[in-house]
Design an enzyme around this catalytic site. Sequence first.
Site, mmCIF file in Angstrom:
data_model
loop_
_atom_site.group_PDB
_atom_site.id
_atom_site.type_symbol
_atom_site.label_atom_id
_atom_site.label_comp_id
_atom_site.label_asym_id
_atom_site.label_seq_id
_atom_site.Cartn_x
_atom_site.Cartn_y
_atom_site.Cartn_z
ATOM 1 N N ASP A 2 -4.385 -2.595 4.955
ATOM 2 C CA ASP A 2 -4.882 -2.096 6.239
ATOM 3 C C ASP A 2 -6.403 -2.070 6.288
ATOM 4 O O ASP A 2 -6.989 -2.138 7.341
ATOM 5 C CB ASP A 2 -4.324 -0.692 6.537
ATOM 6 N N ASP A 24 -9.095 -5.176 2.108
ATOM 7 C CA ASP A 24 -7.841 -5.849 1.723
ATOM 8 C C ASP A 24 -7.836 -7.308 2.152
ATOM 9 O O ASP A 24 -6.920 -8.058 1.798
ATOM 10 C CB ASP A 24 -6.636 -5.150 2.366
ATOM 11 N N ASP A 71 0.858 -1.181 0.000
ATOM 12 C CA ASP A 71 0.000 0.000 0.000
ATOM 13 C C ASP A 71 0.891 1.226 0.000
ATOM 14 O O ASP A 71 2.047 1.129 0.361
ATOM 15 C CB ASP A 71 -0.792 0.031 1.320
#
Length: 1180
Positions: free
Chosen positions: A788, A792, A467
């Site tokens: 997070d 996801d 990310d």
Amino acid sequence: MGDLANSSVDFKPQKQGSVGGMEVNHAGDFGATLEDLRDLMELRGAEAIHKIQENYIDTEGLCQRLKTSPADGLSDNPSDLEKRGQVFGQNFIPPKKAKSFLELVWEALQDVTLIILEIAAIISLALSFYQPPGGDSEACGNVATGAEDEGEAEAGWIEGAAILLSVVCVVLVTAFNDWSKEKQFRGLQSRIEQEQRFAVVRNGTVIQIPVAEMVVGDVAQVKYGDLLPADGILIQGNDLKIDESSLTGESDHVKKSVDKDPMLLSGTHVMEGSGKMLVTAVGINSQTGIIFTLLGVGEGEEEKKDKKGCGYPYSKKQDEAVAMEMQPLKSAEGGEVEGEKKKGNVPKKEKSVLQGKLTKLAVQIGKAGLVMSAITVIILVMYFVIETFVVQGREWLTECTPVYVQYFVKFFIIGVTVLVVAVPEGLPLAVTISLAYSVKKMMKDNNLVRHLDACETMGNATAICSDKTGTLTTNRMTVVQAYMGDQHFHKVPHPDQINPKVLDTLTNAVSVNSAYTSKIMPPDKEGGLPKQVGNKTECALLGFILDLKRDYGPVREQIPEEKLYKVYTFNSVRKSMSTVVQLPDGSFRLYSKGASEILLKKCTSIMAGGGEPRGFRPRDRDEMVKKVIEPMACDGLRTICVAYKDLPASPEPDWEDEVGIVSDLICITVVGIEDPVRPEVPDAIKKCQRAGITVRMVTGDNINTARAIAAKCGIIQPGDDFLCIDGKEFNRRIRNEKGEVEQERIDKVWPKLRVLARSSPTDKHTLVKGIIDSTVLEQRQVVAVTGDGTNDGPALKKADVGFAMGIAGTDVAKEASDIILTDDNFSSIVKAVMWGRNVYDSISKFLQFQLTVNVVAVIVAFTGACITQDSPLKAVQMLWVNLIMDTFASLALATEPPTESLLLRKPYGRNNPLISRTMMKNILGHAIYQLTIIFTLLFAGEKIFNIDSGRNAPLHSPPSEHYTIIFNTFVLMQLFNEINARKIHGERNVFDGIFHNPIFCSIVLGTFLMQFVIVQFGGKPFSCTPLNVEQWLWCLLVGVGELLWGQLITTVPTSRLPCLKEAGHALGKEEMIDDDMADDEQEIDHAERELRRGQILWFRGLNRIQTQMEVVSTFKRSGSFQGAARRRSSVLSQLHDVTNISTPTHVVLSTANATGAPGSEFLPSINGTQQKTVHLQSLK
């Protein structure tokens, strides 16, 4: 569920039962009893609402009965909280009792080889007390000739006793290791538990408390991404959707609202929205707790099955099940048991890369050991029988039977000992120690490992999909540019530069249209930066309001959360959030904020400099994108648009028509939010790239921002050949006309892809799956993913290793992950790679050492037994060697600390063998040295040292110096070779960093001292006789020779030895067969592939017979012959060499025909293709 819940009352732990008496007394204090609330929580939807209305009028009434306030929550009065804990229970499930040391000892005793040894030792003991009748001892051959004096003859029992004693040692060591492992897990578990906190309202303020401290009556704030820690009733909600699949198995998200379905259950996940809930059941009285309590009955058997089934990952899962903080059922035993079974064929989590390779290697070694030991026993028995009854022509006398049996038992014990030495039972131990040690140390490096095997898988990682926000960047967002009132401000403007009307509208829009949990707090330290609590993007906007000398507090007080008319919460599909408030005149105003390119498309007006809206056409929008948004994005800024819209009071709009409501907006401002790159990230990424790991950024930001940040981090470098695309383009490239994802298309995209922007969670999952399943490169990829958000979860689960963020991560993400980064920092991932590689290398070091000992010990025992009719290394000595090389060496070599140099080589990858050619060279090289020395000593030792020969000694003869020297030399060579084994890539300096590992030094010294004691004082039980100084020095000299020999081996280049083969390959992709084959057959098949050609012929013969029998029996059953043929061929087609042998195809068919089996009339229908299939099998 109703019956289950009621019956579970019986299972409640005693403590709760004793409280049961108090319930009645307290019923007066609280207007609801534990039973009432439990019954209530079993209802859903309309039923539940009806029950609440019937018993308590409404949720307000229930709050009054439970003495709590919907707005202010409970008071912080400790006695009140304690009393609630007593009446309604506490919010944890009592952990399952840890296994006692004795139970672990009992488990260790289940080892088959140990059982065989125990039986042999007991028979040996029993027979040693039998004495043949006096005068006839001559008649039984040279059995007792060595027993000159009485004492020696009576010492026959010692060997049996010594074997039993060494078995006890092995068992105790194993049990102790298991015990300490379990203890570590419990520690890890409690650490995870303590970290889970939840937001509750007490005395009117929102505080975070540990989940275990929640009590019935608490008012908890639930938001997107939470894992609910207790059962409760919704008292205020905004667009709340819950994933209840962990309890009901239904994957659809369930919409919750105060008036339709207010029941919230523990262990379920909040997928959208926010709200407040009144806690009504905690701990073992909540829905998850009730299921746990029911499971508690079958715990014992479950655990046993799990424990036997597979080393560590499962025993870990069990410990997770008892998580105090109500882990959802997924990780509990029984929760997803069927799921686990169904997913049996998915090459994910069940076996890590290393485990797969080790299992296979162990199967191979075990088979070889079994064959060797069987041959040893057969040869010994034949030799004895021929020598005694044929050559010496003796009769078998009845009274001599026990003596002969004693000989046979001795042979059997030698055979079993060969097996014990051959089977590398130290492997699982080495893996466990290495992993447990790493996990403990990784904790200090901010990696909280949830699944043990993730640790070593990380060492093989070839790709990391990370990310951006919070991982590569600091996740401290600040507004640095803004466009409002027709002006582009390149830094935060002064309030005087902005029209007051625009400013007021903006303040209201930001204050109301963000989660009320997001706020800016004063800094912890003097002069520090203000603390951002909650969603960081919202905090940036709130900070912007404060910078404009306005305050969001009064606005929120004026419009509290309860008064918000309708909230469309942020989710990954909308990429925006909207809130509706009712104005004093009854009309409505909608505030909206979101990604600029998405929200601007919904704007038809924009606030001009004078504060009045003016038209905003698509042409204006394109210009704005070009002149404002793109320049901001190229500076690496994230652009957010804030807008509003007024709606009439009548007719009241249809709030369900979201598309209609959130359209025709008036744009207030577009801001550029900066999230600076973490200072340590560029360096960490450089390390990854040097270590052969490709880093890809997968983000929801727009493409320009993402590209700018990627360049700052070093993910993309000018001049490289790379791809930066957004989700839309990605999907266009990977999907065919029907919209299906095609692997070939993904294979064209992913190798060059470095940045995927504006990606949805589905894109992330597709990318990860595509990379893992790809076979374009010769190395299959091992992918790590960071995440997070709740969305996801699928990608984290699919990845080989999922990293969740400890700080910013939602509970759902943590639940799906393997490792939690406690500091949300990318550089911690690099440390995880280092530890993972270290684990892999530690196992390889241990293997290099262990296999040398195995090869030498087995060959010595085997040839010694065949030539001299007795193994030069006695059973007890072998067990001691086994103990050093298994237990101690695994401790010594598995606890080597990692070094930066581990990051200088490429990852091993999935298909790389465990034992490289360099290691094979070392193993065979050292084995040659050791065998030469031992055989020289065995056949010429008595001449060299001028001592009596120990060969051909009769039963129960006293230990000889000759064999003691052989044993001592053997052990000392292993000790010095342990130092050689510290290096596996052909390094010269084997002492490098040896003093950084005190465990290694102390084990080597300790083993040496023990060896000294055994040789000098071990006597009969260890078949040793004390040696003098000169003999000791010779033994030591030969041992030190190992180090010099090691240098010599290193000098020989591996490339010059083409004959060397690697061993311990991973399971190839095509081998992960989807057939419903038995696991053991699969395992044997994988092992079979690796066996050398000579053995393949042997297996081929067996298989041919097997196939013929199968074909015949199939005909007999007149069943589908094709099915059987196809099934067999699918298994066998993976074996090598099918193509390069040709034998007549009629073999099988003629066999089948010859039997004249009923059903042979089916033969004509078999066409050429089936004949071919059968033919392949017959070859095998």
